[in-house]
Design a protein around this motif. Structure first.
Motif, PDB file in Angstrom:
ATOM      1  N   UNK A  96       0.859  -1.187   0.000  1.00 16.12           N
ATOM      2  CA  UNK A  96       0.000   0.000   0.000  1.00 16.12           C
ATOM      3  C   UNK A  96       0.894   1.236   0.000  1.00 16.12           C
ATOM      4  N   UNK A  97       0.322   2.374  -0.205  1.00 18.58           N
ATOM      5  CA  UNK A  97       1.072   3.623  -0.181  1.00 18.58           C
ATOM      6  C   UNK A  97       0.135   4.811  -0.126  1.00 18.58           C
ATOM      7  N   UNK A  98       0.714   5.992  -0.004  1.00 21.11           N
ATOM      8  CA  UNK A  98      -0.072   7.219  -0.057  1.00 21.11           C
ATOM      9  C   UNK A  98      -0.542   7.454  -1.488  1.00 21.11           C
ATOM     10  N   UNK A  99      -1.833   7.550  -1.670  1.00 20.72           N
ATOM     11  CA  UNK A  99      -2.385   7.783  -3.018  1.00 20.72           C
ATOM     12  C   UNK A  99      -2.548   9.282  -3.244  1.00 20.72           C
ATOM     13  N   UNK A 100      -1.436   9.991  -3.089  1.00 19.93           N
ATOM     14  CA  UNK A 100      -1.494  11.454  -3.122  1.00 19.93           C
ATOM     15  C   UNK A 100      -1.823  12.001  -4.497  1.00 19.93           C
ATOM     16  N   UNK A 101      -1.653  11.186  -5.548  1.00 19.10           N
ATOM     17  CA  UNK A 101      -1.978  11.689  -6.883  1.00 19.10           C
ATOM     18  C   UNK A 101      -3.472  11.891  -7.099  1.00 19.10           C
ATOM     19  N   UNK A 102      -4.287  11.387  -6.187  1.00 19.63           N
ATOM     20  CA  UNK A 102      -5.718  11.702  -6.250  1.00 19.63           C
ATOM     21  C   UNK A 102      -5.969  13.194  -6.058  1.00 19.63           C
ATOM     22  N   UNK A 103      -4.999  13.894  -5.486  1.00 25.06           N
ATOM     23  CA  UNK A 103      -5.141  15.342  -5.313  1.00 25.06           C
ATOM     24  C   UNK A 103      -5.362  16.032  -6.655  1.00 25.06           C
ATOM     25  N   UNK A 104      -4.752  15.524  -7.712  1.00 18.67           N
ATOM     26  CA  UNK A 104      -4.947  16.116  -9.033  1.00 18.67           C
ATOM     27  C   UNK A 104      -6.401  16.068  -9.468  1.00 18.67           C
ATOM     28  N   UNK A 105      -7.073  14.972  -9.165  1.00 19.66           N
ATOM     29  CA  UNK A 105      -8.496  14.844  -9.500  1.00 19.66           C
ATOM     30  C   UNK A 105      -9.307  15.903  -8.770  1.00 19.66           C
ATOM     31  N   UNK A 106      -8.996  16.120  -7.496  1.00 17.55           N
ATOM     32  CA  UNK A 106      -9.710  17.134  -6.707  1.00 17.55           C
ATOM     33  C   UNK A 106      -9.322  18.541  -7.134  1.00 17.55           C
ATOM     34  N   UNK A 107      -8.047  18.761  -7.397  1.00 14.91           N
ATOM     35  CA  UNK A 107      -7.573  20.085  -7.794  1.00 14.91           C
ATOM     36  C   UNK A 107      -8.298  20.564  -9.041  1.00 14.91           C
ATOM     37  N   UNK A 165      -0.727  16.849   0.854  1.00 10.35           N
ATOM     38  CA  UNK A 165      -1.637  16.602  -0.266  1.00 10.35           C
ATOM     39  C   UNK A 165      -2.679  15.543   0.124  1.00 10.35           C
ATOM     40  N   UNK A 166      -2.218  14.513   0.814  1.00  6.82           N
ATOM     41  CA  UNK A 166      -3.149  13.471   1.242  1.00  6.82           C
ATOM     42  C   UNK A 166      -4.158  14.037   2.238  1.00  6.82           C
ATOM     43  N   UNK A 167      -3.689  14.911   3.123  1.00  3.68           N
ATOM     44  CA  UNK A 167      -4.613  15.513   4.096  1.00  3.68           C
ATOM     45  C   UNK A 167      -5.674  16.356   3.407  1.00  3.68           C
ATOM     46  N   UNK A 168      -5.384  16.811   2.195  1.00  5.59           N
ATOM     47  CA  UNK A 168      -6.342  17.649   1.459  1.00  5.59           C
ATOM     48  C   UNK A 168      -7.381  16.837   0.707  1.00  5.59           C
ATOM     49  N   UNK A 169      -7.245  15.509   0.679  1.00  2.00           N
ATOM     50  CA  UNK A 169      -8.211  14.692  -0.065  1.00  2.00           C
ATOM     51  C   UNK A 169      -8.902  13.650   0.793  1.00  2.00           C
ATOM     52  N   UNK A 170      -8.504  13.524   2.069  1.00  3.79           N
ATOM     53  CA  UNK A 170      -9.208  12.567   2.926  1.00  3.79           C
ATOM     54  C   UNK A 170     -10.600  13.103   3.233  1.00  3.79           C
ATOM     55  N   UNK A 171     -11.459  12.209   3.697  1.00  2.00           N
ATOM     56  CA  UNK A 171     -12.889  12.533   3.775  1.00  2.00           C
ATOM     57  C   UNK A 171     -13.372  12.890   5.165  1.00  2.00           C
ATOM     58  N   UNK A 172     -12.489  12.944   6.151  1.00  2.00           N
ATOM     59  CA  UNK A 172     -12.930  13.439   7.458  1.00  2.00           C
ATOM     60  C   UNK A 172     -11.843  14.302   8.070  1.00  2.00           C
ATOM     61  N   UNK A 173     -12.258  15.238   8.880  1.00  2.00           N
ATOM     62  CA  UNK A 173     -11.321  16.218   9.432  1.00  2.00           C
ATOM     63  C   UNK A 173     -10.391  15.604  10.463  1.00  2.00           C
ATOM     64  N   UNK A 174     -10.808  14.535  11.127  1.00  2.00           N
ATOM     65  CA  UNK A 174      -9.923  13.917  12.115  1.00  2.00           C
ATOM     66  C   UNK A 174      -8.678  13.358  11.435  1.00  2.00           C
ATOM     67  N   UNK A 175      -8.871  12.649  10.327  1.00  2.00           N
ATOM     68  CA  UNK A 175      -7.737  12.120   9.578  1.00  2.00           C
ATOM     69  C   UNK A 175      -6.899  13.265   9.016  1.00  2.00           C
ATOM     70  N   UNK A 176      -7.558  14.256   8.454  1.00  2.00           N
ATOM     71  CA  UNK A 176      -6.856  15.431   7.943  1.00  2.00           C
ATOM     72  C   UNK A 176      -5.947  16.027   8.998  1.00  2.00           C
ATOM     73  N   UNK A 177      -6.484  16.230  10.186  1.00  2.00           N
ATOM     74  CA  UNK A 177      -5.735  16.922  11.225  1.00  2.00           C
ATOM     75  C   UNK A 177      -4.573  16.092  11.759  1.00  2.00           C
ATOM     76  N   UNK A 178      -4.716  14.765  11.786  1.00  4.56           N
ATOM     77  CA  UNK A 178      -3.604  13.932  12.241  1.00  4.56           C
ATOM     78  C   UNK A 178      -2.458  13.969  11.234  1.00  4.56           C
ATOM     79  N   UNK A 179      -2.775  13.970   9.946  1.00  6.18           N
ATOM     80  CA  UNK A 179      -1.731  14.074   8.928  1.00  6.18           C
ATOM     81  C   UNK A 179      -1.011  15.422   9.023  1.00  6.18           C
TER      82      UNK A 179
END
Length: 712
Positions: free
Chosen positions: A580-591, A634-648
């Motif tokens: 597994x890994x950080x799927x940070x390239x999903x940020x492009x889809x959101x951007x 970047x990953x924190x900008x695409x996760x779906x809840x603020x708790x996960x965002x804030x921990x990153x």
């Protein structure tokens, strides 16, 4: 050991608190690994290394590499001398150390307050960030402002001293330097190598150009050049300099020549008006750039289009201090307001990232045949600081891209234009997007032999995503219309290779080659989706529809390849369910607002990150325990809840202040113990602005006007 995010949130915060550096002064918003002092270009880059904590007068400032830059300060209060900057040992002179009371950094400023007996000295380092003013933004100068105030209600006699050494002109202290001091309305110390070598570096320091240390010439200013001991002891013992110049030019490390200034403030009770000093490094030409026909072009920093001499630049820069401070305060406040809407910790990360990101770039113009500057021909160049020194590296510009979207997307245009021109010149033999514009800053000589580092899907995807995001943000179609053929060519490759990527490098090249990379495939698919939107913006609906259909089809197939057999996470590599890994390239889809990937993918990954978070974040992938701060954000900008965002976000914040490094913001580190893995001062920290990249609403001027200035 894996930590469940929600279950261990309190524990992680406790661990982070224990890991953070404790200092004896008030440090706000926190005490980072290194504090920016004068950071305006790849060669004007002075920092205060911290580690577990160092006061302004505990250590000498350093270049971003860690090599010492002689920069010292002393203050005399009622005849008693105190040091306030640097770690000088001055034989034959007696002084104490001022006690640091506080440090504070914002996006553009670092401020220290030190107590020298009954007087507090406030030291403000200001590196202007002027992204929409190309002249001011390209000036390679920074300010230091000094103000004293009595703390006991009585007036006290105060004199202020500061100097720089010849270490500012080379990475080799065994080389011979020359210097001079000019007087008039402004006193300027100038130093340079006796034998400069144009377009060359030594230990990442430039080997040509001059360092300048200047202040307004009032009747209470004295100056002197000479050995560090003689000049500093002259002030410590007498409170004044001799207005004499040392003419014994010699090696930088031979009796360490320094260039001092003294301001006599007289008797001080209330806070004194600031003493303003400028420091800079100017070289001309700044960049060598390859053009069509294999012709090498000399390019100068944009500010030369406004000023006829370095003296004119310095005069204008010092005269603009009040305006620069007002502008900096406004920029700082805007960023703080925008970023703190996410969290205070996130705002601190962004503030620490700004000067570092802009300190890696230089904005340039070429000359016309008659020698005048052509302000219709603007290009910007970025040094890939610390990782290898390349120029305009596509996979370094890409992670830095959010800071350009936030401040002025046209700066991104100028960066990419240098790449487009070369690719369209016919000089580059490979079919894929070039990796960089040159292997050694400041020579943008391309790769006519095609020997640059190959990152096919990475490069194509990056260029397409940046082209569309620039266009969306500005409404300016000039980039995509001028380069549509090249963009379409790259899309064809993505159609061939992005669904099932062959073995190749991604931007995380330190992790090595890998086939069938899930995250890399995401980038390629987003690139195809971006080209669909580009085609639509240019009125080619048939092509837009075709590319949209391909991207949608690829997403469906990709889900089958990329999903683990357990169905609870994406793999690092197709068919390898334990990876597994950080799927940070999903940020492009959101951007880009493409909506290619279903919400279920984002929700699944968010839940998965909760199960694999370490004290300093989620590892980049299962091959190693390290991560990168830009991809964490970047990953924190695409996760779906603020708790996960804030921990990153918290993980990056904790890394940035854990006291385990003394380098400018490193973006590569171990998630388990917070140790650094080597990068420092890189511009990729511009990616930390991922959460705020869309907040500024810009109206762009005509693409054909000379200054592509945006009004925020």
């Amino acid at each position: 050991m894996l930590f469940a995010l929600h279950a261990m949130g309190v524990g992680l915060a406790f661990l982070a608190t224990l890991a953070r550096a404790d200092v004896s002064w008030t440090a706000t918003p926190f005490n980072p690994h290194s504090i920016p002092l004068a950071v305006r270009s790849p060669y004007l880059s002075a920092w205060l290394p911290q580690g577990a904590g160092a006061a302004l007068n505990d250590v000498f400032p350093t270049f971003w590499t860690g090599s010492i830059l002689g920069w010292a300060g002393f203050i005399k209060v009622d005849g008693a001398a105190y040091s306030w900057m640097g770690n000088a040992n001055v034989a034959g002179a007696s002084f104490s150390k001022a006690a640091q009371k506080s440090s504070h950094f914002t996006a553009t400023q670092s401020t220290f307050v030190l107590s020298a007996g009954p007087v507090d000295l406030t030291v403000n380092f200001l590196s202007p960030v002027e992204p929409t003013d190309l002249v001011k933004g390209s000036l390679p100068f920074a300010y230091i402002a000094l103000s004293a105030a009595s703390t006991d209600g009585a007036a006290h006699s105060v004199q202020l001293y500061s100097d720089i050494s010849a270490e500012w002109v080379s990475g080799d202290s065994g080389l011979v330097a020359t210097w001079s001091t000019t007087t008039g309305d402004i006193i300027t110390h100038q130093a340079q190598l006796q034998d400069p070598v144009q377009y060359s570096e030594n230990a990442d320091h430039t080997q040509y150009g001059s360092a300048y240390y200047s202040t307004r010439n009032t009747n209470n200013v004295t100056y002197q050049s000479g050995s560090d001991v003689s000049v500093r002891s002259q002030f410590i013992n007498n409170g004044v300099l001799t207005n004499e110049q040392d003419t014994n030019f010699r090696a930088i490390n031979d009796d360490w020549p320094v260039f001092g200034l003294v301001h006599d403030l007289g008797n001080v009770a209330d806070a004194s008006a600031p003493v303003v000093i400028s420091i800079g490094h100017v070289r001309d030409p700044a960049i060598q750039y390859i053009t069509a026909g294999n012709v090498l072009q000399d390019r100068s920093i944009y500010a030369w289009s406004q000023y006829g001499s370095v003296g004119d630049m310095i005069s204008a820069f010092l005269g603009d201090y009040d305006n620069a401070l007002t502008s900096a305060d406004a920029f700082d406040a805007k960023l703080q307001a925008d970023a703190s809407a996410i969290s205070d910790n996130y705002a601190a990360i962004c503030a620490l990232s700004i000067r570092q990101a802009f300190g890696a770039v230089e904005l340039t113009v070429a000359k016309n045949a008659d020698g005048s500057y052509n302000t219709d021909d603007v290009l910007m160049f970025m040094k890939e600081i610390s990782s290898d020194g390349n120029m305009n590296t596509v996979d370094v510009i890409f992670p830095a891209w959010p800071v350009l979207l936030y401040t002025n997307p046209s700066l991104g245009y100028y960066l990419l234009e240098a790449l487009y021109r070369y690719q369209e010149s016919g000089l580059y033999p490979n079919k894929w997007s070039i990796h960089d514009m040159g292997s050694s800053y400041p020579k943008a000589l391309g790769h006519n032999d095609g020997s640059d580092e190959a990152m096919p899907v990475e490069g194509y995807g990056n260029m397409l995503i940046m082209a569309l995001s620039y266009t969306q943000k500005t409404g300016d179609l000039s980039m995509i219309s001028a380069h549509v053929d090249l963009l379409d060519q790259w899309t064809q490759y993505l159609i061939e290779d992005s669904l099932i990527p062959e073995e190749q490098l991604s931007t995380d090249d330190f992790a090595g080659h890998l086939a069938n990379q899930t995250n890399l495939a995401i980038k390629g698919i987003v690139g195809i989706g971006a080209m669909a939107q580009i085609a639509s913006l240019l009125g080619d609906e048939e092509k837009a529809s075709n590319y949209s259909a391909i991207a949608a089809s690829y997403v469906t197939q990709w889900q089958q390849y990329a999903m683990s057999t357990s169905g609870d996470h994406l793999t690092l590599q197709y068919g390898e369910s334990d990876t597994w890994g950080l799927s940070y390239n999903l940020f492009g889809d959101k951007l880009l607002g493409l909506g290619l990937f279903p919400d279920s993918i984002y929700e699944m990954q968010t839940a998965w990150y909760n199960t694999v978070t370490q004290p300093y974040g989620v590892p980049l992938d299962t091959r190693h325990g390290y991560t990168k701060s830009d991809w964490e954000i970047w990953t924190s900008a695409i996760v779906t809840d603020t708790a996960t965002r804030d921990v990153l976000i918290q993980a990056v914040y904790d890394w940035a202040g854990n006291g385990q490094s003394d380098a400018p913001f490193g973006d590569w580190y171990e998630t388990a113990d917070g140790s650094a893995d080597g990068f420092r001062a890189r511009p990729v920290v511009g990616g930390h602005l991922a959460h705020v990249r869309g907040l500024n609403r810009c109206s762009v001027v005509s693409a054909h006007q000379n200054i592509r200035q945006l009004i925020l």
